[in-house]
Each structure stands twice: as structure tokens, then as C-alpha cells.
Design an enzyme around this catalytic site. Sequence first.
Site, short mmCIF file in Angstrom:
data_model
loop_
_atom_site.label_atom_id
_atom_site.label_comp_id
_atom_site.label_asym_id
_atom_site.label_seq_id
_atom_site.Cartn_x
_atom_site.Cartn_y
_atom_site.Cartn_z
N ARG A 89 -43.58 -7.45 -12.38
CA ARG A 89 -42.96 -8.69 -12.31
C ARG A 89 -42.17 -8.75 -10.99
O ARG A 89 -42.04 -10.08 -10.53
CB ARG A 89 -41.58 -8.65 -13.08
CG ARG A 89 -41.68 -8.81 -14.80
CD ARG A 89 -40.69 -8.32 -15.48
NE ARG A 89 -40.13 -7.31 -15.25
CZ ARG A 89 -39.08 -6.60 -15.58
NH1 ARG A 89 -38.45 -7.32 -16.56
NH2 ARG A 89 -38.63 -5.38 -15.09
N LYS B 10 -48.56 8.48 -21.70
CA LYS B 10 -47.80 8.96 -22.58
C LYS B 10 -46.27 8.09 -22.48
O LYS B 10 -45.83 7.87 -21.39
CB LYS B 10 -47.63 10.46 -22.45
CG LYS B 10 -46.91 10.72 -21.30
CD LYS B 10 -46.58 12.28 -21.57
CE LYS B 10 -45.16 12.55 -20.93
NZ LYS B 10 -44.79 14.07 -20.88
N HIS C 51 -52.39 14.15 -18.36
CA HIS C 51 -52.89 14.54 -16.78
C HIS C 51 -53.09 15.95 -16.93
O HIS C 51 -53.92 16.38 -16.04
CB HIS C 51 -51.98 14.04 -15.99
CG HIS C 51 -50.56 14.81 -15.95
ND1 HIS C 51 -49.57 14.35 -16.72
CD2 HIS C 51 -50.21 15.64 -15.24
CE1 HIS C 51 -48.67 14.86 -16.60
NE2 HIS C 51 -48.67 15.74 -15.58
N LYS D 191 -56.47 18.59 -14.75
CA LYS D 191 -56.58 19.80 -13.87
C LYS D 191 -57.70 20.31 -13.79
O LYS D 191 -58.50 20.69 -14.73
CB LYS D 191 -55.16 20.56 -14.16
CG LYS D 191 -53.95 19.94 -14.10
CD LYS D 191 -52.66 20.75 -14.49
CE LYS D 191 -51.36 20.20 -14.23
NZ LYS D 191 -51.22 19.60 -12.87
N GLU E 98 -40.01 24.36 -16.40
CA GLU E 98 -39.70 23.28 -15.33
C GLU E 98 -38.45 23.58 -14.98
O GLU E 98 -37.50 24.16 -15.76
CB GLU E 98 -39.70 21.68 -15.89
CG GLU E 98 -40.93 21.48 -16.11
CD GLU E 98 -40.77 19.94 -16.82
OE1 GLU E 98 -41.41 18.87 -16.04
OE2 GLU E 98 -40.49 19.93 -17.93
N HIS F 42 -49.10 17.76 -24.15
CA HIS F 42 -49.69 18.54 -23.32
C HIS F 42 -49.87 19.95 -23.94
O HIS F 42 -50.93 20.68 -23.64
CB HIS F 42 -48.62 18.96 -22.21
CG HIS F 42 -48.25 17.55 -21.45
ND1 HIS F 42 -49.35 16.60 -21.07
CD2 HIS F 42 -47.11 17.18 -21.06
CE1 HIS F 42 -48.70 15.59 -20.40
NE2 HIS F 42 -47.12 15.89 -20.16
N LYS G 294 -36.76 22.84 -19.71
CA LYS G 294 -36.32 22.31 -18.40
C LYS G 294 -35.28 23.49 -18.02
O LYS G 294 -34.82 24.17 -18.54
CB LYS G 294 -35.42 20.82 -18.68
CG LYS G 294 -36.33 20.08 -19.27
CD LYS G 294 -36.94 19.33 -18.58
CE LYS G 294 -37.92 18.17 -19.20
NZ LYS G 294 -38.96 17.61 -18.39
P1 NAP Z 1 -40.71 2.62 -13.88
O1 NAP Z 1 -40.64 3.16 -12.68
O2 NAP Z 1 -39.76 2.20 -14.83
O3 NAP Z 1 -41.98 1.50 -13.71
C1 NAP Z 1 -42.42 0.30 -14.54
C2 NAP Z 1 -43.16 -0.64 -14.09
O4 NAP Z 1 -43.49 -1.57 -15.00
C3 NAP Z 1 -42.57 -1.14 -12.67
O5 NAP Z 1 -43.54 -1.41 -11.80
C4 NAP Z 1 -41.95 -2.47 -13.27
O6 NAP Z 1 -42.15 -3.35 -12.07
C5 NAP Z 1 -43.15 -2.77 -14.33
N1 NAP Z 1 -42.57 -3.77 -15.41
C6 NAP Z 1 -41.40 -3.45 -16.09
N2 NAP Z 1 -41.18 -4.48 -17.04
C7 NAP Z 1 -42.23 -5.47 -16.86
C8 NAP Z 1 -42.59 -6.46 -17.58
N3 NAP Z 1 -42.06 -7.26 -18.57
N4 NAP Z 1 -43.94 -7.14 -17.01
C9 NAP Z 1 -44.58 -6.60 -16.23
N5 NAP Z 1 -44.36 -5.52 -15.65
C10 NAP Z 1 -43.16 -4.79 -15.97
O7 NAP Z 1 -41.75 3.62 -15.05
P2 NAP Z 1 -42.90 4.78 -14.59
O8 NAP Z 1 -41.91 6.28 -14.52
O9 NAP Z 1 -43.64 4.38 -13.38
O10 NAP Z 1 -43.47 5.01 -16.03
C11 NAP Z 1 -44.73 4.25 -16.30
C12 NAP Z 1 -45.40 4.77 -17.55
O11 NAP Z 1 -45.85 5.93 -17.19
C13 NAP Z 1 -44.35 4.88 -18.69
O12 NAP Z 1 -45.10 4.71 -19.96
C14 NAP Z 1 -44.02 6.19 -18.47
O13 NAP Z 1 -43.66 6.96 -19.86
C15 NAP Z 1 -45.54 6.97 -18.13
N6 NAP Z 1 -45.21 8.21 -17.51
C16 NAP Z 1 -44.68 8.30 -16.29
C17 NAP Z 1 -44.45 9.45 -15.55
C18 NAP Z 1 -43.70 9.49 -14.16
O14 NAP Z 1 -43.98 10.54 -13.59
N7 NAP Z 1 -43.12 8.49 -13.79
C19 NAP Z 1 -45.18 10.89 -15.96
C20 NAP Z 1 -45.87 10.46 -17.12
C21 NAP Z 1 -46.11 9.21 -17.97
P3 NAP Z 1 -41.20 -4.66 -12.23
O15 NAP Z 1 -39.80 -4.27 -12.62
O16 NAP Z 1 -41.49 -5.27 -11.01
O17 NAP Z 1 -41.74 -5.65 -13.29
#
Ligand code: NAP
Length: 482
Positions: free
Chosen positions: A51, A148, A178, A182, A216, A240, A331
Site C-alpha cells: 500500500r 507461513k 524455508h 537449506k 534460538e 519446520h 526461544k
Molecule cells: P510485515 O513487515 O508486516 O510486512 C507486511 C507487508 O504487507 C508490508 O509490505 C505491507 O506494506 C504489506 N501490506 C499490509 N497490508 C496490505 C494491504 N492491505 N494490501 C497490500 N499490502 C499490504 O510482515 P513480514 O514480516 O514481512 O511478513 C510477511 C509474511 O511472511 C507474513 O505472512 C509472515 O508470517 C511471513 N513470515 C515472515 C518472516 C520474517 O522473518 N519477517 C518469516 C517467516 C514468515 P504496506 O503497509 O505498505 O501496505
Amino acid sequence: MVSKVIPVDDFDLVIFGGTGDLARRKILPGLFRRFIAGQMPSTSRIIGAARSDIDSDGFRDLVKDAIAEFGGPDLQDKDELPAFLAQLEYVAIDAKGDAGWPELAGLVRKQLVNAFYFSVAPSLFGDLAKRLHQHDITDATSRIVVEKPFGRDLETAKALNATLSDFFDEGQIYRIDHYLGKETVQNLMAVRFGNVLFEPLWNAKYIDHIQITVAETVGVGGRGTYYDRSGAMRDMVQNHLMQLLCLIAMEPPSQFEPDAVRDEKLKVIRALQPVEPHQMVRGQYDASDETPSYRDDAENPRSHTESFVALKTHIANFRWAGVPFYLRTGKRMTTRASEIAVVFKPIAHSIFGPVEDGNNVLAIQLQPNEGITLDVTIKEPGPGGMRLVNVPLDMTFAEALGPEAEAPEAYERLIMDVIRGNQTLFMRGDEVEAAWEWTDPLIAGWEARNDVPKPYDTGSMGPLDAHALMHRDNRQWREVKG
Ligand code: NAP
């Protein structure tokens, strides 16, 4: 031997959530690494979508900063960066509204491989799938990648599978874990199925037990309120650890081909035995001098959510009858380390008299460093008779394969598999559902008992009861190295 970079077809990859944490930390630096390796054709494009009201130049700046911050030393000051950035685009889009979708439809070239990474909250997966379809952006060749957590129980996972399957076939859905990307996890399969040495011993006759540890050092601070609705069982074990267990325990597939591998993994999950309450330990970390307690991190003084779980299970089939599988994850533990250990039985009769700790152990380290070692018993060099020692034999062979054998990171490998259309290392819908079918009753059981997690010291390897779980069986957890 030199590793080959296998070219991929020209592609458009859309990253929904392209401005988010996962995209900046893992996906985009990973793609830059593949670009440097020559795996991104010059007319391919990566399209960020979120967004945030930025344009393509703004997105390029964001990606540049992300590579500087998270890319690691190998990605800094690279001459290739401007050419990589030139292949990036951005569309401001709302998953819950129609803004931006016509622009995205105009950008994505259907004649190329096109893939859509849902790097957003799972609550948006359905909206994205629906709008991609409504705006005619995808067709039967498109692929979607979902992160996930895939549901929080069987019911929600089924609902999510049903929603996605309204718009995409199973062959188009890439559920990412992921851990499966690995290098070492794949090497585990190579070691098992590519050598005559291991498979004959890979059964209850020769294997004493299996340990899987994912430890972790971080707490849940920052995402504590989110984590408190999940816990270690949902966050780590259901996905995992169970995936790792499947790869260790599955029967040899007839071919290294997506459905053949996933059929075998599914059989393992379905043969997993229920875990009795005395075979499971849940824990919550205490505060240390420097760090808050789990309950403070979770902002929930009465939380019963576990930040640690250890359990013992069995697989009810011919190969594994009677072999315990011990799983633990937590953790704020002593060290950050993930390891699978296949502990073989001691030799039936020692001609050297009693040998202490003489078991052969095949240890597969997943992080922080990847590697495989095999503990073997040899004679301690030098005079003084037949003194035996157990030494690790390094089976990673990084030196033998040379610097070219440097492993790509899990995310980049998996994304390239998406572009190639290879689902082998992705979870199929029925696998995810079967995994929830196994975990749901465990969670329901402790909720019904109102089980309170045992406190454990920050910097320890979990509550003492987790050690007792092993000691009762005359075994002990291995010391995992960070
Ligand atoms: P995040 O930092 O909160 O990012 C969320 C993303 O979604 C942002 O780019 C946000 O950008 C966008 N977004 C939110 N609402 C939206 C909407 N209505 N329309 C379009 N875009 C929208 O989350 P994240 O940590 O990257 O995680 C993303 C996914 O990966 C999740 O399912 C999480 O469970 C999974 N995951 C993350 C990690 C990790 O290390 N971070 C690891 C494993 C899995 P805007 O606010 O600009 O819209």
C-alpha cells in the site's frame, strides 16, 4: 567439481508485501544474489506491491537500503547493483480494495513465467488470490507463493486451502517452508539416497533414536502479542520440525519428483503417534538481568503460551517401530543452533571392552552454519595401546567441492524453484492439513488440562523437565553448537 548455475526462463515476479520485513531481509537480497549469479534474465522483472505510496524509484531506494542493511558482506559495493535495480518496478496496491490492480494487470506479462509471492499477513491471502483472478492477471500457468503460518489449526488451514483452490490448482500453489530450502536438508537426502552406506542402516534395527533441535537465542519481543496467540508448537513444530522429521523418516521415493517425495512425507505424518502428556514439556522463559520474561514480552502476565516445547513421538510403521523421535524448540536458549541427529545403536559386541559414548551419530547442522558430520570411533593416535575416541568426520566436503560450491540461501533457492516450476521442496495442501491433524489434539489436550508452561532460565536449554524426558529413557540431549 564446480556447481552449475542453471538458467531460468524469463519471468515476472510480483512480491506482495515488497516493502515488508521478510521482503527486505530475505527475499530481495536473495534475488540480488541470484542476479549476480547470472540467474535473472535481463528482461525479467521484480515488481514490488504494497500500500505504501511510493513509485518505482522509491522502491529501488528501499531495496538498495535493504541490501546494504541485510545483504551481508558478499552483497556490498557490487557493480551489478544498478543493473539489478533497473529491473525492479513498484505498484501501490491494496489487497482489500481495487486501487492499483489495473496498473498491475498492465505490467505483468502473461506470456512469461509469472509468479506472485504473498509476503503479507495470511489474512490477506484470500483477498490477493481473488483480486488476481478478478483482474485477469493470472492464468493456469501462474504460480503463487504463500508464507507461513498456513492456518492456526486444521479448520483454518482447510479453509485457506479451499479459498486458494477456488482460484488456483494445487500445482500452482507453492507453500514455502524455508527450512526445506537449506542446502544441508537437501544434502541429507543425497546422503541417504545417493550412497549405499546409509540406507541399509536407516531403520529400527540400527538407529537408537533421532533428535531434532531448533534453538534460538532471541525472545519474542517485538512480536510478542502476535506470538502469544501462536506458541512454539504452532510456530515451529507444526511446520519446520515436522518437515525435517519427514525427510529423515520417509521411505525412498520412486523418483526425486515433487509428488513422489510429498506422498512419502505425507505417509510419515499420518503414521505419527499421538503424544501423551508425560511425553511433552512446555516452557516459558524467565527474565534475565538484561532481558524481559516471556510474559512481559507477550504483554500477558497470565499467558499459558509456550516459548519452548520438547516432545517424544513415534512413527508407527515397519521401519521405525520402537524408535523414539525427540523434538525440541525454544526461544532465549543457550545458543542459536538447529540440528538433526541420527543416533545409531552401539555396536552389538565391543572387542575392546566397554566404550564410552561410542555411538555413531550422523549430525546435520542447519544453522548457524550448515554441515554434516558423522561421529566415528577410531583409535587415538600414538602409543599406549588401543584407546578409542569418537571423532566427527566432516561430510560437508566444502573443500573438495571448492569455493564454487557455496550454497545459495534457502529463500533464493526456493524462489528459483518457483520460477522453474519445481514443487519438490514445497508443502502440499494435504501435508499441511495432516500436520495440523496431528498437532491439534496435542494443543486441545493441554488447553483442556489447563497446562501451565514450566519456567526456564533465559540462556538455558529449556526447563529441567525437558532433560528428564530424555533421562527417563537413559538418553540425553546432544549439546548443539552455535
Ligand atoms: P510485515 O513487515 O508486516 O510486512 C507486511 C507487508 O504487507 C508490508 O509490505 C505491507 O506494506 C504489506 N501490506 C499490509 N497490508 C496490505 C494491504 N492491505 N494490501 C497490500 N499490502 C499490504 O510482515 P513480514 O514480516 O514481512 O511478513 C510477511 C509474511 O511472511 C507474513 O505472512 C509472515 O508470517 C511471513 N513470515 C515472515 C518472516 C520474517 O522473518 N519477517 C518469516 C517467516 C514468515 P504496506 O503497509 O505498505 O501496505
